[in-house]
Design an enzyme around this catalytic site. Sequence first.
Site, PDB file in Angstrom:
ATOM      1  CB  SER A   9     -11.179   6.568  -2.165  1.00 29.82           C
ATOM      2  OG  SER A   9     -10.389   6.317  -3.158  1.00 29.82           O
ATOM      3  CG  ASP A  68      -3.187   2.915  -1.436  1.00 27.38           C
ATOM      4  OD1 ASP A  68      -3.190   3.524  -2.371  1.00 27.38           O
ATOM      5  OD2 ASP A  68      -4.091   2.943  -0.514  1.00 27.38           O
ATOM      6  CG  HIS A  87      -6.321   5.851  -1.176  1.00 34.62           C
ATOM      7  ND1 HIS A  87      -6.250   4.687  -1.923  1.00 34.62           N
ATOM      8  CD2 HIS A  87      -7.284   6.566  -1.590  1.00 34.62           C
ATOM      9  CE1 HIS A  87      -7.222   4.570  -2.304  1.00 34.62           C
ATOM     10  NE2 HIS A  87      -8.181   5.378  -2.330  1.00 34.62           N
TER      11      HIS A  87
END
Length: 442
Positions: free
Chosen positions: A174, A421, A424
């Site tokens: 990702s 998170d 990312h």
Amino acid sequence: MDSQIIHLPFGRQVFLQALFSVLLLSAAAILLFISFYFSNLLVPFQNKFSVPSSSTLSTLLLLPNTSSSSSSSSISSSLSSFSSSSSSSSSTSTSDKKCNISKGEWIRDPKEPYYSNITCWMIQEHQNCMKYGRPDMEFLNWRWKPDGCELPAFEPVRFLELMRGKSLAFVGDSLARNHMQSLMCLLSRVEYPKDISNTSDENFKRMFYTNYNFTISIFWSPFLIKARETNPQSSSRVNYMWNLYLDEVDNNWANQIDDFNYLIISAGNWFTRPSLFYEKGQLIGCNYCDQYNNVTQLTLHYSHREAFKTAFHTINKLKKFKGVIFLRTLSPSHFENGEWNKGGNCVRQRPFQRNETTFEGFELEFYKAQIEEFRVAKEEGRKKGLEFRLLDSTEAMVLRPDGHPSRYGHWAQENVSLYNDCVHWCLPGPVDVWNSFLLYNL
């Protein structure tokens, strides 16, 4: 015999012998100057052919405000010195190998970002920090300043002109998709691409820039190699076991890249998951597998290195592929005060300075393995006419604990697997520098 006297202007006199001595000394001084000047002029060319010293990475650890000034030089010099001999593409020019864009610091820059969540529709929800109400925007007001040189700002028109009639593929997890979406947002100031994918799966997208005949593709492959879920129907999408076939590449990307001009490989985060390792079809070891009493524990470092070795070796064996291969190095996470599933978070609002953080543990080992396997692949590829280049963004990202979504990748009441998170990167955000690195290396 009387010495001859020479009469000078303004009534001055000088003995001829003295004048001769002065002239002789002056000539000698001029010769010494010329010799010194040319010897220094040749230094860059001598250095150009010198053998790099063998240095190893210092022990580094992601900890807040705990390291001394001595670790300051460690994080900047150790990471870059470890990778500098792998690729000359980080230098400012072919004649100046001392300026490495991978080594530097973040400095304040009040300029507005290239894009926002309003101007770019390609930002995924969990990276859309502006949409979900992140209160501080200071993380956007920094730019990467390499030591001894400048990293030019990303120029979308220049990038698209360089890519005219060409194609670029991202292969990885990702974060590879994070990289691709950052690039598309940067290019959105010039043109939006058309989705020409033959699937609705976000993990296998193909985007086309009509005015430049340029294609960007993403191939989801978090391990780079063949991998199978042991229990794909499990409600837990994180803790189930994976079967990793370390000597078999993932053909979901390897069979698709023959016609691409550029390929960007990256991976890392998924190798921390519980896994069983196979070679030649036989179970040879595992990681996080205490329930398997008769299986050798080989750790996540083993699978990670073998995966990169297999991926690079596969590329070098492809008969039709003639493109340029980039390795984008590890992008670290920044969880503090707990692991990702135990309350860990990333709430800092400015970059680290060099003396505020260090880098070690499994991420450091991943980084070292990537660089080492890259070196081997680069030499193998050179013999076969393939070119490998390094996008070493690790140091820049180690210093950016403030650039992750944290809880601003979803609404506060949503139940999501990664609530905070710290893996990312927000878009726009520090991740955009990866594409400045890419353009610079093109």
